[in-house]
Design a protein around this motif. Sequence first.
Motif, PDB file in Angstrom:
ATOM      1  N   ALA A 145     -25.882   4.907 -19.940  1.00 50.99           N
ATOM      2  CA  ALA A 145     -25.451   3.912 -20.927  1.00 50.99           C
ATOM      3  C   ALA A 145     -26.196   2.589 -20.775  1.00 50.99           C
ATOM      4  CB  ALA A 145     -23.951   3.689 -20.810  1.00 50.99           C
ATOM      5  N   GLY A 146     -27.181   2.538 -19.861  1.00 55.14           N
ATOM      6  CA  GLY A 146     -27.979   1.332 -19.674  1.00 55.14           C
ATOM      7  C   GLY A 146     -27.494   0.438 -18.555  1.00 55.14           C
ATOM      8  N   GLY A 147     -26.475   0.865 -17.820  1.00 56.13           N
ATOM      9  CA  GLY A 147     -25.948   0.068 -16.719  1.00 56.13           C
ATOM     10  C   GLY A 147     -26.801   0.163 -15.473  1.00 56.13           C
ATOM     11  N   GLU A 148     -26.501  -0.716 -14.520  1.00 57.64           N
ATOM     12  CA  GLU A 148     -27.287  -0.780 -13.285  1.00 57.64           C
ATOM     13  C   GLU A 148     -26.811   0.204 -12.227  1.00 57.64           C
ATOM     14  OE1 GLU A 148     -28.800  -4.036  -9.996  1.00 57.64           O
ATOM     15  OE2 GLU A 148     -27.070  -4.523 -11.222  1.00 57.64           O
ATOM     16  N   GLY A 149     -25.514   0.434 -12.142  1.00 58.86           N
ATOM     17  CA  GLY A 149     -24.984   1.315 -11.114  1.00 58.86           C
ATOM     18  C   GLY A 149     -23.504   1.072 -10.919  1.00 58.86           C
ATOM     19  N   LEU A 150     -23.057   1.307  -9.694  1.00 59.94           N
ATOM     20  CA  LEU A 150     -21.637   1.204  -9.354  1.00 59.94           C
ATOM     21  C   LEU A 150     -21.446   0.328  -8.130  1.00 59.94           C
ATOM     22  CD1 LEU A 150     -20.715   5.013  -9.580  1.00 59.94           C
ATOM     23  CD2 LEU A 150     -20.344   3.271 -11.343  1.00 59.94           C
ATOM     24  N   VAL A 151     -20.220  -0.113  -7.943  1.00 58.70           N
ATOM     25  CA  VAL A 151     -19.803  -0.773  -6.718  1.00 58.70           C
ATOM     26  C   VAL A 151     -18.538  -0.062  -6.256  1.00 58.70           C
ATOM     27  CG1 VAL A 151     -18.991  -2.907  -5.644  1.00 58.70           C
ATOM     28  CG2 VAL A 151     -20.762  -3.000  -7.385  1.00 58.70           C
ATOM     29  N   ALA A 152     -18.505   0.304  -4.986  1.00 61.40           N
ATOM     30  CA  ALA A 152     -17.318   0.949  -4.408  1.00 61.40           C
ATOM     31  C   ALA A 152     -16.727   0.016  -3.360  1.00 61.40           C
ATOM     32  CB  ALA A 152     -17.705   2.285  -3.774  1.00 61.40           C
ATOM     33  N   ARG A 153     -15.418  -0.148  -3.412  1.00 64.70           N
ATOM     34  CA  ARG A 153     -14.717  -1.038  -2.482  1.00 64.70           C
ATOM     35  C   ARG A 153     -13.605  -0.267  -1.785  1.00 64.70           C
ATOM     36  NH1 ARG A 153     -16.152  -3.839  -7.040  1.00 64.70           N
ATOM     37  NH2 ARG A 153     -17.111  -5.867  -6.741  1.00 64.70           N
ATOM     38  N   HIS A 154     -13.523  -0.412  -0.471  1.00 63.61           N
ATOM     39  CA  HIS A 154     -12.448   0.223   0.274  1.00 63.61           C
ATOM     40  C   HIS A 154     -11.158  -0.522  -0.035  1.00 63.61           C
ATOM     41  CE1 HIS A 154      -9.962   1.640   3.557  1.00 63.61           C
ATOM     42  NE2 HIS A 154     -10.836   2.631   3.692  1.00 63.61           N
ATOM     43  N   PRO A 155     -10.062   0.196  -0.333  1.00 64.25           N
ATOM     44  CA  PRO A 155      -8.815  -0.468  -0.710  1.00 64.25           C
ATOM     45  C   PRO A 155      -8.290  -1.456   0.339  1.00 64.25           C
ATOM     46  CG  PRO A 155      -8.651   1.899  -1.078  1.00 64.25           C
ATOM     47  CD  PRO A 155      -9.950   1.645  -0.383  1.00 64.25           C
ATOM     48  N   ALA A 156      -8.580  -1.213   1.612  1.00 64.55           N
ATOM     49  CA  ALA A 156      -8.087  -2.097   2.681  1.00 64.55           C
ATOM     50  C   ALA A 156      -9.096  -3.185   3.063  1.00 64.55           C
ATOM     51  CB  ALA A 156      -7.732  -1.268   3.924  1.00 64.55           C
ATOM     52  N   GLY A 157     -10.271  -3.174   2.430  1.00 65.52           N
ATOM     53  CA  GLY A 157     -11.335  -4.104   2.806  1.00 65.52           C
ATOM     54  C   GLY A 157     -10.951  -5.562   2.623  1.00 65.52           C
ATOM     55  N   GLU A 158     -11.189  -6.349   3.658  1.00 60.57           N
ATOM     56  CA  GLU A 158     -10.929  -7.784   3.613  1.00 60.57           C
ATOM     57  C   GLU A 158     -12.088  -8.492   2.923  1.00 60.57           C
ATOM     58  OE1 GLU A 158     -10.306  -9.310   7.542  1.00 60.57           O
ATOM     59  OE2 GLU A 158      -8.809  -7.798   8.021  1.00 60.57           O
ATOM     60  N   TYR A 159     -11.808  -9.650   2.358  1.00 59.69           N
ATOM     61  CA  TYR A 159     -12.858 -10.480   1.765  1.00 59.69           C
ATOM     62  C   TYR A 159     -13.425 -11.346   2.872  1.00 59.69           C
ATOM     63  CZ  TYR A 159     -15.401 -13.105  -1.746  1.00 59.69           C
ATOM     64  OH  TYR A 159     -16.398 -13.652  -2.513  1.00 59.69           O
ATOM     65  N   ARG A 160     -14.709 -11.224   3.153  1.00 57.45           N
ATOM     66  CA  ARG A 160     -15.361 -11.999   4.209  1.00 57.45           C
ATOM     67  C   ARG A 160     -16.521 -12.768   3.592  1.00 57.45           C
ATOM     68  NH1 ARG A 160     -13.661 -10.847   9.350  1.00 57.45           N
ATOM     69  NH2 ARG A 160     -12.421  -8.963   9.538  1.00 57.45           N
ATOM     70  N   ALA A 161     -16.244 -14.022   3.267  1.00 55.91           N
ATOM     71  CA  ALA A 161     -17.238 -14.868   2.600  1.00 55.91           C
ATOM     72  C   ALA A 161     -18.500 -15.014   3.438  1.00 55.91           C
ATOM     73  CB  ALA A 161     -16.636 -16.242   2.312  1.00 55.91           C
ATOM     74  N   GLY A 162     -19.643 -14.856   2.776  1.00 54.42           N
ATOM     75  CA  GLY A 162     -20.933 -15.055   3.421  1.00 54.42           C
ATOM     76  C   GLY A 162     -21.391 -13.919   4.309  1.00 54.42           C
ATOM     77  N   GLU A 163     -20.599 -12.875   4.430  1.00 52.39           N
ATOM     78  CA  GLU A 163     -20.969 -11.749   5.303  1.00 52.39           C
ATOM     79  C   GLU A 163     -21.278 -10.512   4.472  1.00 52.39           C
ATOM     80  OE1 GLU A 163     -18.066 -10.823   8.316  1.00 52.39           O
ATOM     81  OE2 GLU A 163     -17.604 -12.936   8.644  1.00 52.39           O
ATOM     82  N   ARG A 164     -22.151  -9.658   4.987  1.00 48.33           N
ATOM     83  CA  ARG A 164     -22.388  -8.357   4.380  1.00 48.33           C
ATOM     84  C   ARG A 164     -21.235  -7.473   4.829  1.00 48.33           C
ATOM     85  NH1 ARG A 164     -25.910  -6.828   1.253  1.00 48.33           N
ATOM     86  NH2 ARG A 164     -27.350  -8.465   1.760  1.00 48.33           N
ATOM     87  N   SER A 165     -20.561  -6.872   3.890  1.00 55.00           N
ATOM     88  CA  SER A 165     -19.357  -6.115   4.193  1.00 55.00           C
ATOM     89  C   SER A 165     -19.612  -4.617   4.204  1.00 55.00           C
ATOM     90  CB  SER A 165     -18.272  -6.435   3.160  1.00 55.00           C
ATOM     91  OG  SER A 165     -17.139  -5.638   3.397  1.00 55.00           O
ATOM     92  N   GLN A 166     -19.073  -3.966   5.191  1.00 55.01           N
ATOM     93  CA  GLN A 166     -19.129  -2.498   5.254  1.00 55.01           C
ATOM     94  C   GLN A 166     -18.092  -1.885   4.319  1.00 55.01           C
ATOM     95  OE1 GLN A 166     -18.185  -1.464   9.283  1.00 55.01           O
ATOM     96  NE2 GLN A 166     -16.041  -2.037   9.086  1.00 55.01           N
TER      97      GLN A 166
END
Length: 190
Positions: A145-166
């Motif tokens: 459909a012309g989109g770039e891709g997807l983002v997957a997020r773990h439901p328990a994942g914390e928000y960590r500003a400025g960090e690369r998150s696993q």
Amino acid sequence: MTAMAWSTYSGADLAGWLVSEKFDGARAQWDGARLVSKSGRVINAPEWFTAGLPALALDGEIYAGPGTLDRVQGLSRRAAASAADWLGVRFCVFDAPGVAGGFAQRLDALGRTAHGLPVHVEIVRHEPCPGRAWLAARFAAVVAAGGEGLVARHPAGEYRAGERSQWVAKIKQHPDSPFLIGHSGEEIAA
């Protein structure tokens, strides 16, 4: 306010993760009073664009559709742009950094703020991933459909500003991604 960075998809099984489309726009955060870039630079959006945004911190993308990256990046960097230049631009919100808890709790908080938001503000829809075949099919549909891709997020994942998150993985079909998901559903090393 600093944005959380995302890891690139490694090919792991993401069953149970929450998946959304990855918008190819300009990352933006609402800090409750102003719109800023992921580096913290103020985005000079017109007053009508930010009017009606909640006091709640929001993380998202300024997006105007596939193929408009240059346009929205230009708007996000301009010292002043006309209100008309912003027509057709949306603020696609995918996280609420100030809400305690994992991503699922933050997404629930976003859902509670959805009614009453301006029409150009969209809470990004997330779907639970049942497994690799579904992920491959969803990816193929977005790219077709012309989109770039997807983002997957773990439901328990914390928000960590400025960090690369696993706990957040971007899945896209570009050279900086170590894996591409082929249309057959098989992972292919890039």
